[in-house]
Structure formats: structure tokens, C-alpha cells
Design an enzyme around this catalytic site. Sequence first.
Site, short mmCIF file in Angstrom:
data_model
loop_
_atom_site.label_atom_id
_atom_site.label_comp_id
_atom_site.label_asym_id
_atom_site.label_seq_id
_atom_site.Cartn_x
_atom_site.Cartn_y
_atom_site.Cartn_z
N HIS A 1 2.50 -7.31 10.10
CA HIS A 1 3.09 -7.80 8.97
C HIS A 1 3.92 -6.02 9.56
O HIS A 1 5.05 -5.88 9.27
CB HIS A 1 2.99 -7.11 7.76
CG HIS A 1 2.53 -8.77 7.52
ND1 HIS A 1 2.14 -9.46 6.26
CD2 HIS A 1 2.14 -9.81 8.76
CE1 HIS A 1 1.77 -10.86 6.13
NE2 HIS A 1 1.80 -11.61 7.38
N HIS B 1 12.50 12.17 20.84
CA HIS B 1 12.78 13.43 22.36
C HIS B 1 11.32 12.51 23.59
O HIS B 1 11.38 13.08 23.71
CB HIS B 1 12.42 14.73 21.31
CG HIS B 1 13.26 15.74 22.78
ND1 HIS B 1 12.95 15.22 24.39
CD2 HIS B 1 14.93 16.16 22.56
CE1 HIS B 1 13.87 16.62 24.54
NE2 HIS B 1 15.57 16.57 23.60
N ASP C 1 0.64 -1.23 0.13
CA ASP C 1 0.49 0.26 0.27
C ASP C 1 1.44 1.03 0.31
O ASP C 1 1.87 0.97 1.27
CB ASP C 1 -0.51 -0.14 1.05
CG ASP C 1 -1.79 1.20 1.27
OD1 ASP C 1 -1.60 2.04 0.86
OD2 ASP C 1 -2.53 1.39 2.42
N HIS D 1 3.67 0.31 3.02
CA HIS D 1 3.50 -0.99 3.82
C HIS D 1 2.62 -1.85 3.60
O HIS D 1 1.65 -1.59 2.39
CB HIS D 1 3.19 -0.34 4.94
CG HIS D 1 1.87 0.14 4.87
ND1 HIS D 1 0.71 -0.54 5.17
CD2 HIS D 1 0.94 1.18 4.99
CE1 HIS D 1 0.02 -0.66 5.49
NE2 HIS D 1 -0.14 0.94 5.17
N CYS D 2 3.57 -2.71 4.15
CA CYS D 2 2.10 -4.17 4.01
C CYS D 2 1.21 -3.99 4.46
O CYS D 2 0.60 -4.00 5.22
CB CYS D 2 3.02 -5.87 3.86
SG CYS D 2 1.58 -7.03 3.36
N GLU E 1 13.17 23.03 16.65
CA GLU E 1 14.28 22.19 17.64
C GLU E 1 13.70 20.52 17.12
O GLU E 1 14.43 19.93 17.02
CB GLU E 1 13.78 23.06 18.71
CG GLU E 1 12.64 22.70 19.33
CD GLU E 1 12.78 23.70 21.31
OE1 GLU E 1 13.73 22.98 21.63
OE2 GLU E 1 11.41 24.21 21.08
N THR E 2 12.34 20.46 17.53
CA THR E 2 11.53 18.81 17.29
C THR E 2 10.78 18.99 16.55
O THR E 2 9.91 19.68 15.72
CB THR E 2 11.34 18.97 18.81
OG1 THR E 2 12.60 18.47 20.00
CG2 THR E 2 11.12 17.47 18.71
N HIS F 1 14.73 15.35 17.05
CA HIS F 1 15.17 16.38 17.31
C HIS F 1 16.60 15.49 17.02
O HIS F 1 17.09 15.10 17.04
CB HIS F 1 14.94 16.27 18.89
CG HIS F 1 15.67 16.94 19.61
ND1 HIS F 1 15.66 18.49 19.36
CD2 HIS F 1 17.16 17.34 20.15
CE1 HIS F 1 16.24 19.87 19.82
NE2 HIS F 1 17.36 18.36 20.73
N MET G 1 7.78 -4.71 7.37
CA MET G 1 6.89 -4.18 6.47
C MET G 1 6.81 -3.02 6.29
O MET G 1 5.54 -2.99 5.92
CB MET G 1 6.57 -5.46 6.23
CG MET G 1 6.35 -5.99 5.08
SD MET G 1 5.51 -7.43 4.43
CE MET G 1 5.86 -7.57 3.05
#
Length: 379
Positions: free
Chosen positions: A183, A344, A135, A172-173, A317-318, A293, A188
Amino acid sequence: MKKNTFKQTVPPVNLLLQLFIAIGLVILFAACKQGGSVAVIDKTYEGDNLERVTQEMVAPPLLPKHDQAAIGGPKIIAVTLTIAEKKIAVAPGDSVWAMTFNGSVPGPMIVVHQDDFVELTLKNPATNTQIHNIDFHAATGEMGGGDISMVNPGQEVKFRFRATRAGVFVYHCAPGGMMVPMHVVSGMNGAIMVLPREGLKDEKGNAVTYDKAFYIAEQDFYLPKDADGKFKNIATPQQSMQEMEAAIKTLTPTHIVFNGKKGALTGKNALTAKVGEKVLFITSQANRDTRIHLIGGHADLYWPGGKFNNQPYTDLETWAVPGGSAAAALYKFREPGTYAYLNHNLIEAFAFGAVAQIKIEGEWDNSLMKQVEKPGPIK
């Protein structure tokens, strides 16, 4: 008299409302005339006669060879992914039956340009035990390709989709039911980067390039435990699927790591760059939210949601990576040393292993930081 005059000079509320609606309709009509924010797809061709380019896959954190700005018109980018069910170590003494694309966790990064066609050949060797598919979050229709890519062991399938939207996206599967999360958390998943045809742009619309690019994926694993709380030694992929269902329903990962295992990108496996180099970091998480981060650095540019047609944020920063998505951030290294790139939630980074290192060579710049006094007795 003044009171009556004042009343006569204020338009009725209904008239103001009608005026605002009319203005809104004019703006909406103008936006629609220009295409608006909704992607408009050229339906005049399906890509059958385009130039074909085979992209050679490489294992993360590396990316395949690619041009940052497209050369010429759209192309068919041919990619082959081979499914491998294999036992891998996720930490010293801890192993899992991984479901993988091309044998790595995460799967390889795919790189194309907007309006290219991705032609994917998915192979499921007869030595495997599970039905699999793929997918693409970058694709349109048929469950991202999942509905037309289901392959049993011993089969292969080929399909093509047009990369209509720029950005970084998870793949992904997704074979259906509980097998989807099992999965995915068995490794995966991977990512595809769809670059704008003209390349990346900064917050002011100027062209920006990168010297290096790294793909770092956070992976949560759920290793089954026995009655004594010890990790089970799973003999087969089928047994792993049976045992894992109870483990994942706890919603409590046993391992949270970068690129498949603890220490995959630290120590002798650390990433490398030099002072002055601009590095594009692509991070995905196919299942859980994370927050990234760079200790001692920042995201000079961060594309919200990893989508390159949006104006990038600066100086973060993040930056967040919601589950099922990927993020892209660019940083120019300004000081030498070893940097930590981590989740973080510091518990997940240090207690579980979601941390990478980047070793930077170059000359120190005292104008940015210097030690005024070395540690010594309190005066």
C-alpha cells in the site's frame, strides 16, 4: 622525598571515579528536575472541550491555510481523509493502481501546532476493494493510530491524537503483513507538519518565517512486468496487489518520481517564487532513503530529521531523508532563473524522474555570479 609527596597529592583512582559519578548524578538530577529531554505531557485533560477547527485539505505541493505561530491555546484540528483506489499515470504510457488518501500521491499535508489535537475521520468508500487504515508517525500509541483505524470498504472511523512533538512526520497506510509495503509503494502515504506554538526559529534562536511552503514527496513505484519485460496492464486493484508482491521483492523500483508521476513538478507544473522570498521545502519518503539537493541554492536552515525543536543546521548543500521520515529546509532565493530540486543520486533523478523545478522571478545580482566571458574559441 619528592616521589612520596607526589604520590600523596594525587587522589586515588577510585576517589576520582566517585567524584565523576557524583557530578554526573547532580547533572542528571538537575536535568530531571527541569524535565530533561524527554517530553512531559500534561495529562489533566483529553481535549474534549477545546475549540474545534476544521482544516480543509488541499492537494500537494500546496499546504492548507495555517498560522505559522499559534494563536491562543491548543485546539482540536478536524481533518477528513477519504481513501481512493484509482489508476494513475506515473510516466507516459505507464500506469499503476494507486492507493491514495484524497486521490493524490502523496496524500495531503496536514498542518497543526504542538499540543493541538488532530481529530482524523478516515473514510473508505464502498467502491474500494481493500481494507485500509492510517499510521501517523507523529502519534503516540496504538501503532500510530493504525490499530484503531482499520476500515473495510463502506466504513469510516474517527480517532484523535495529541501532537506532542514538533516537526514534520510521515503518515501512511499499514493494514498488516505484506499489505503494508504494497500500500505504501502504491502511493498511500503523506505527511503532517507540527509547528512549534511560537513558530520556527533559526540557529540562533530568533524567530523565522517563510513566504511560501511546498510539499514534495518522493515516491518509488514497482510496476509488474510480463515475460517480455513489458509493464503489465493491470485490470483491478486486487490484481495489482497480487502482481506487485513479486515486483517489490526485487527491491528495484521501476519509477522514482516526485508527487506521483514523472514531470509532476517540472515544465508547466514547476513551482514558482520570487527573489527575496523564503521558501520552506518539506520532503518525505515513506519507504526508501533519499538525498535532496537544490541546484544553485542551499538549505539556509535544515532541521535534522525535520524536527523543529532541534537547532537547525545551516548552509547544507544536500540533506538526507531516511525512509519513513520527512525533512524541512528553508531557503531564501537570491537569484532569478530555473532551479532544480532533486534526488542527488543523479541516476534516480534524471533516469527515473525524481526532480522538480522552481522558477524564480526577479533581478539578477552580479555580486553573487556573473559571466565574465561568453563561450568562444580557445585562445
